[in-house]
Scaffold this active site. Sequence first.
Site, PDB file in Angstrom:
ATOM      1  CB  SER A 256      -0.926   0.017   1.321  1.00 35.04           C
ATOM      2  OG  SER A 256      -2.191   0.674   1.100  1.00 35.04           O
TER       3      SER A 256
ATOM      4  CG  ASP B 142      -2.452   4.285  -1.199  1.00 37.65           C
ATOM      5  OD1 ASP B 142      -3.014   3.764  -2.384  1.00 37.65           O
ATOM      6  OD2 ASP B 142      -3.046   2.658  -0.461  1.00 37.65           O
TER       7      ASP B 142
ATOM      8  CG  ASP C  99      -2.680   0.009  -2.451  1.00 37.61           C
ATOM      9  OD1 ASP C  99      -2.885   0.727  -1.946  1.00 37.61           O
ATOM     10  OD2 ASP C  99      -3.307  -1.670  -1.998  1.00 37.61           O
TER      11      ASP C  99
ATOM     12  CG  ASP D 155      -6.615   0.658  -1.086  1.00 40.98           C
ATOM     13  OD1 ASP D 155      -4.980   1.385  -0.519  1.00 40.98           O
ATOM     14  OD2 ASP D 155      -6.102  -0.071  -0.190  1.00 40.98           O
TER      15      ASP D 155
END
Length: 455
Positions: free
Chosen positions: A105, A248, A250, A252
């Site tokens: 993340s 960010d 990843d 999400d």
Amino acid sequence: MSTHRKLFGTDGVRGVANQEPITSETALRLGRALAYVFRNNSGRHRRILIGKDTRLSGYMLETALESGICSMGVDVWLVGPLPTPAIAFLTRSMRADAGVVISASHNPFQDNGIKFFSREGFKLEDETERRIEDLVFDDGEIASHRAGADDIGKATRIDDALGRYLVFLKNCLPRTTVFDGLKVAIDCANGAAYKVGPDLLEELGADVIPVAVEPDGKNINLNCGAVHLDLIRETVLREHANVGIALDGDGDRVMLIDERGGVFDGDDIMALLGRKLSAEGKLAGNAVVATVMSNFGLEVALRDAGVRLVRTEVGDPAVAREMRQNSYNLGGEQSGHVIFMDHSTTGDGLISALMVLAMLAESGRPLSELRAMRRVPQVLENVRVRERLPLTEMPEVLRIIADAESRLGGTGRLLVRYSGTEMLARVMVEGEDATQIKTMAIEIATAIRKSAGAS
């Protein structure tokens, strides 16, 4: 069987790449365990989809997971670097039996993680994670189920995965919605959305200024993205953009920047969209789900519009669980992880951005004028303790908390909880008077220090 969690945290398995548990060896065992847990006897090969972000260690972990899964007679679909919510969507839409995301993340590139999705696109239940974990540490049960030479799984690369996700994202908006005339800066954190983010906005007609879209394996989240907003703010102001989008690593979560450089976080997005959906009669249960860490200002903004705020413990899995159990369709975290359950099973930074951009395009007003909540001052005090003594065993602390809540009189909020990862008691107080809440937080922290014993 294990009696406590050794691998899985609140969001999958995390750690430093090439150190346990983020090693090739453990990834291979995780792949085998996942394939075994999702095995069947129907005669057809099961299929597990694997995606990742742009970290250097992703190649190593992807190969190890793929090997473990194939060794159990399960096929693998590889989609390469795509946002976490894209993996959830593709797992669901392609009828895979499970999905795997290799990502840490918003963490720096040295870290990595492995998390799993069910065939419905939701993060696995705790019990399923425990079952996988037990099999990683004691794989005797798996040994006899290794695939025979003629039944080993095979891996296939899905070349049109990005295109499938793009179409899905655009279908989250009415066909008439376009962003012609909007100048949009997007910071992709040199992460998983580096290609799909700019492509999406361009296809919808925006004038796009992409930044942090040149991943090299080591620059993910490096002074960019949703947790480092200076780059996107400078870009918005320099280019006179209507809005800035910061994802960010990843993809999400998202933070938005208005045309003046002001920050829109997850609370701001939920206040804006919660009120809009409620006014349109589209907010399920006329409620928004957020964690105990969301600002009291969100509660006030929603309450003024006749909308309830339902709070959960910290973490997006807790938010998603509450939403599923009670059929709510909007929830999230202050950090920018917002779930629009009508469209996605998990937080999707690009969907959140699309919803706000659609309001901009529809209203013709600048983002700064659409702000729906006023943030209430917040103070946080951390107390290092020797033991996590229950509050019920600290009467003096309870007395001071009750007195503080009485003084706030419904104009603020108070939260005392222990950290799940550190020996810390966290005292959070919100209210209109910054001096008053600071005093309250210090009084409570001091009482905890005396009662629970500072470490």
